[in-house]
Scaffold this active site. Structure first.
Site, PDB file in Angstrom:
ATOM      1  N   PHE A 173       0.812  -1.219   0.000  1.00 17.03           N
ATOM      2  CA  PHE A 173       0.000   0.000   0.000  1.00 17.03           C
ATOM      3  C   PHE A 173       0.844   1.267   0.000  1.00 17.03           C
ATOM      4  O   PHE A 173       0.394   2.318  -0.454  1.00 17.03           O
ATOM      5  CB  PHE A 173      -0.931   0.019   1.227  1.00 17.03           C
ATOM      6  CG  PHE A 173      -0.211   0.302   2.528  1.00 17.03           C
ATOM      7  CD1 PHE A 173       0.038   1.601   2.947  1.00 17.03           C
ATOM      8  CD2 PHE A 173       0.226  -0.732   3.334  1.00 17.03           C
ATOM      9  CE1 PHE A 173       0.708   1.863   4.132  1.00 17.03           C
ATOM     10  CE2 PHE A 173       0.890  -0.486   4.519  1.00 17.03           C
ATOM     11  CZ  PHE A 173       1.133   0.815   4.915  1.00 17.03           C
ATOM     12  N   LYS A 197      -1.401  -7.905  -8.455  1.00 17.73           N
ATOM     13  CA  LYS A 197      -2.296  -7.853  -7.313  1.00 17.73           C
ATOM     14  C   LYS A 197      -1.864  -6.703  -6.415  1.00 17.73           C
ATOM     15  O   LYS A 197      -0.923  -6.818  -5.624  1.00 17.73           O
ATOM     16  CB  LYS A 197      -2.276  -9.152  -6.499  1.00 17.73           C
ATOM     17  CG  LYS A 197      -3.415  -9.200  -5.455  1.00 17.73           C
ATOM     18  CD  LYS A 197      -3.261 -10.348  -4.467  1.00 17.73           C
ATOM     19  CE  LYS A 197      -2.493  -9.931  -3.252  1.00 17.73           C
ATOM     20  NZ  LYS A 197      -3.175  -8.887  -2.423  1.00 17.73           N
ATOM     21  N   GLY A 237      -3.134 -13.993  -3.331  1.00 22.12           N
ATOM     22  CA  GLY A 237      -1.684 -13.964  -3.348  1.00 22.12           C
ATOM     23  C   GLY A 237      -1.094 -15.348  -3.192  1.00 22.12           C
ATOM     24  O   GLY A 237      -0.093 -15.695  -3.827  1.00 22.12           O
ATOM     25  N   SER A 254       5.796  -7.159   3.993  1.00 15.62           N
ATOM     26  CA  SER A 254       6.457  -7.513   5.248  1.00 15.62           C
ATOM     27  C   SER A 254       7.317  -8.759   5.072  1.00 15.62           C
ATOM     28  O   SER A 254       7.104  -9.570   4.167  1.00 15.62           O
ATOM     29  CB  SER A 254       5.419  -7.760   6.340  1.00 15.62           C
ATOM     30  OG  SER A 254       4.674  -8.936   6.063  1.00 15.62           O
ATOM     31  N   GLU A 275      11.047  -7.994  -1.917  1.00 22.37           N
ATOM     32  CA  GLU A 275      11.419  -6.702  -1.332  1.00 22.37           C
ATOM     33  C   GLU A 275      10.639  -6.568  -0.037  1.00 22.37           C
ATOM     34  O   GLU A 275       9.451  -6.229  -0.040  1.00 22.37           O
ATOM     35  CB  GLU A 275      11.086  -5.559  -2.293  1.00 22.37           C
ATOM     36  CG  GLU A 275      11.859  -5.596  -3.595  1.00 22.37           C
ATOM     37  CD  GLU A 275      13.329  -5.274  -3.442  1.00 22.37           C
ATOM     38  OE1 GLU A 275      13.766  -4.956  -2.311  1.00 22.37           O
ATOM     39  OE2 GLU A 275      14.057  -5.344  -4.439  1.00 22.37           O
ATOM     40  N   LEU A 276      11.311  -6.821   1.091  1.00 21.83           N
ATOM     41  CA  LEU A 276      10.606  -6.981   2.361  1.00 21.83           C
ATOM     42  C   LEU A 276      11.020  -5.903   3.359  1.00 21.83           C
ATOM     43  O   LEU A 276      11.312  -4.786   2.972  1.00 21.83           O
ATOM     44  CB  LEU A 276      10.850  -8.398   2.886  1.00 21.83           C
ATOM     45  CG  LEU A 276      10.599  -9.513   1.839  1.00 21.83           C
ATOM     46  CD1 LEU A 276      10.948 -10.872   2.403  1.00 21.83           C
ATOM     47  CD2 LEU A 276       9.169  -9.467   1.331  1.00 21.83           C
ATOM     48  N   CYS A 309       9.533   1.567   3.175  1.00 21.68           N
ATOM     49  CA  CYS A 309      10.451   0.498   3.553  1.00 21.68           C
ATOM     50  C   CYS A 309      11.839   1.053   3.805  1.00 21.68           C
ATOM     51  O   CYS A 309      12.649   0.436   4.516  1.00 21.68           O
ATOM     52  CB  CYS A 309      10.479  -0.599   2.500  1.00 21.68           C
ATOM     53  SG  CYS A 309      10.752   0.004   0.824  1.00 21.68           S
ATOM     54  N   GLU A 409      10.652  -3.904  12.763  1.00 18.31           N
ATOM     55  CA  GLU A 409      10.244  -2.779  11.934  1.00 18.31           C
ATOM     56  C   GLU A 409       8.792  -2.435  12.246  1.00 18.31           C
ATOM     57  O   GLU A 409       7.891  -3.245  11.996  1.00 18.31           O
ATOM     58  CB  GLU A 409      10.378  -3.109  10.449  1.00 18.31           C
ATOM     59  CG  GLU A 409       9.939  -1.944   9.562  1.00 18.31           C
ATOM     60  CD  GLU A 409       9.774  -2.323   8.097  1.00 18.31           C
ATOM     61  OE1 GLU A 409      10.157  -1.526   7.237  1.00 18.31           O
ATOM     62  OE2 GLU A 409       9.245  -3.430   7.830  1.00 18.31           O
ATOM     63  N   GLY A 472      14.485   7.629  -0.469  1.00 19.95           N
ATOM     64  CA  GLY A 472      14.467   8.394  -1.700  1.00 19.95           C
ATOM     65  C   GLY A 472      15.439   7.879  -2.731  1.00 19.95           C
ATOM     66  O   GLY A 472      16.346   8.594  -3.173  1.00 19.95           O
TER      67      GLY A 472
END
Length: 525
Positions: A173, A197, A237, A254, A275-276, A309, A409, A472
């Site tokens: 999101f 998705k 998913g 996550s 990419e977690l 992230c 995190e 960034g």
């Protein structure tokens, strides 16, 4: 019964945005390829803006049967798309980029309103999509292989890359469209087709992108199934992860989610691009330019309300300047403008939903129980424009690196201040002393310190910056991290290779058949 956009309880500005992007009804959903569908499907989800709590739309979640049809549609489209020359595929991506330029303001506002990031960041996210389209256009003429010399006379050897087929993309999101575009535009010029998705928390931006792409495909008489959208929950998913028809699944989210995806895809010997989580730190050494560092620290910690992230979670400060840095931050934080993300004066928008708010407050409670000291912030705002219950005051906490909550995190604006003594190696050890390994940064004007940070004994993260913050990234470099961040690489550099299969070719143009390694195997008289 469908509801017209004029009947929605949102401002005229947002209604105009939805209409500009082609979203004109209450129930936008795709059940097969790019077609509207699911009108009789009772499995709907209401989408409310975290900015003001207003209902935006209801979307129909796809069923397992819908999903299967989408995969079949994609398979058929792949038969066409893979035969289109790569530079021609790049031309289609160029046209998509031009359409994104036309709709930049409207799509940026929808990103901001649906997700909650401030409008400047919403515009930045769309610009990131445009940039990756430009990158992919150039890439379409540079899908290079290699040539090498054969040990056998009159033989030629080379390597080439071919499209994989269907690429499944599961996005989060916090960047509802940019990270999808990193995958989709590169995969498109590589000759793959996509099934996307998006997060069920932010599907409307996905629907808007599909409208834009649908027009481009139609103008070029190409199958709609090259780009596919499915709106679904974790079960969909899971179907993607287990589906042998999808050779690559790219998942952003996550670490907990990524482990499930990686396990499912690995069990069928497929490919996964993960990419977690990130638990990113900035190191401030004695020689740091504090004025420059403070801007990076605050943007990294509170930008997107701490929901990147790459957000700065930990600030590792040399003891000689610890009190000075703390004092400066405690003057800045109480004055941060918190408010509606479309208000031009706002720097900190809302969290995505009340579950995120609960995670924020729970983390602060737990870290204080461990011995941390809350220095500022931590409040949940209410009334006076904060009726959605998603606005919080960014928090600063004095803590130790080994605290359980510091090791985790929390996707929220919590900045942990951590003191270090002695040499920069001690700070690097603290920075590396977490399970995640996405982004890292050091502020120092000492060449020995910065080179130590970048050396093979330095930062163990996929991204290591000097005198800029953790947040960034530009699209030209490969993006991704190590350890529990998943090890994937997206966006620039040679990240395109993951979307293709590698093939070694040997051509014999002699009239003999010599074997490699000089092996003799004569079967003729």
């Amino acid at each position: 019964m469908k509801q017209t956009i004029d009947e929605l309880p949102i401002t005229k500005e947002i209604k105009d945005v939805l209409q500009q992007l082609g979203i004109k009804e209450k129930n936008p959903a795709y059940s097969t390829g790019l077609s509207w569908g699911g009108e009789n499907n009772a499995n709907t989800r209401n989408i409310n803006s975290p900015a003001d709590g207003s209902f935006i739309a209801a979307v129909n979640m796809v069923t397992a049967e819908d999903y299967d049809q989408v995969v079949k549609t994609a398979q058929e489209a792949f038969k066409v798309w893979r035969k289109v020359p790569a530079p021609k595929r790049g031309e289609i991506v160029r046209q998509i980029g031009d359409k994104l330029r036309e709709h930049k303001e409207a799509l940026g506002k929808l990103v901001s309103y649906e997700m909650g990031k401030i409008y400047q960041e919403g515009l930045g996210e769309v610009q990131e999509m445009i940039d990756i389209c430009d990158f992919a256009v150039g890439l379409s003429r540079q899908l290079h292989g290699y040539t090498m010399h054969s040990e056998r006379p009159e033989h030629r050897m080379y390597e080439q890359y071919h499209p994989l087929g269907i690429v499944g993309i599961i996005s989060a999101f916090n960047f509802p469209v940019a990270v999808w575009s990193w995958n989709a535009m590169l995969a498109a010029v590589c000759g793959d087709v996509m099934i996307w998705k998006p997060s069920e928390k932010t599907p409307l931006t996905g629907v808007a992108c599909q409208h834009i792409i649908r027009d481009v495909l139609a103008d070029n008489e190409l199958p709609e199934g090259i780009f596919n959208l499915i709106i679904g929950d974790a079960e969909i998913g899971s179907l993607m992860s287990h589906d042998k028809r999808i050779p690559l699944v790219s998942a952003t989210g996550s670490t907990r989610m990524g482990k499930k995806v990686g396990e499912a895809v690995g069990a069928r010997l497929g490919k996964s691009l993960l990419e977690l989580g990130g638990n990113n730190a900035i190191i401030l050494t004695e020689s740091a330019d504090l004025e420059m560092a403070l801007r990076a620290i605050v943007f990294g910690a509170v930008g997107t309300c701490g929901q990147r992230c790459t957000s700065t979670r930990r600030l590792i400060i040399h003891e000689s300047m610890y009190e000075q840095v703390k004092e400066r931050l405690l003057k800045i934080y109480p004055n941060l403008p918190i408010g509606h993300p479309l208000d031009g004066t706002t720097l900190v928008g809302p969290l995505i939903d009340t579950d995120a708010v609960a995670a924020f407050t729970n983390a602060l409670e737990k870290v204080q129980q461990e011995g941390g000291t809350l220095l500022t912030g931590g409040d949940v705002l209410s009334g006076g424009g904060y009726e959605s219950g998603t606005y919080v005051k960014p928090a600063i906490v004095e803590a130790e690196n080994h605290f359980e909550m510091v090791q985790e995190e929390t996707f929220a604006p919590i900045l942990y201040l951590i003191k270090y003594k002695g040499e920069v190696e001690n700070a690097i050890e603290l920075q590396n002393g977490v399970r995640q390994g996405l982004s890292s940064a050091i502020f120092s004007t000492n060449l020995q310190e910065t080179e130590a940070f970048l050396g093979h004994w330095g930062s163990d993260c996929g991204i290591a910056n000097v005198n800029i913050g953790t947040s960034g990234a530009e699209i030209g470099g490969a993006f991704g991290g190590e350890k529990e961040t998943g090890g994937g690489r997206e966006s620039g550099s040679d990240a395109w290779r993951v979307y293709m299969r590698r093939q070694t070719n040997t051509i014999n143009y002699s009239r003999e058949l010599p074997l490699a390694q000089g092996i003799k195997f004569d079967i003729m008289d």
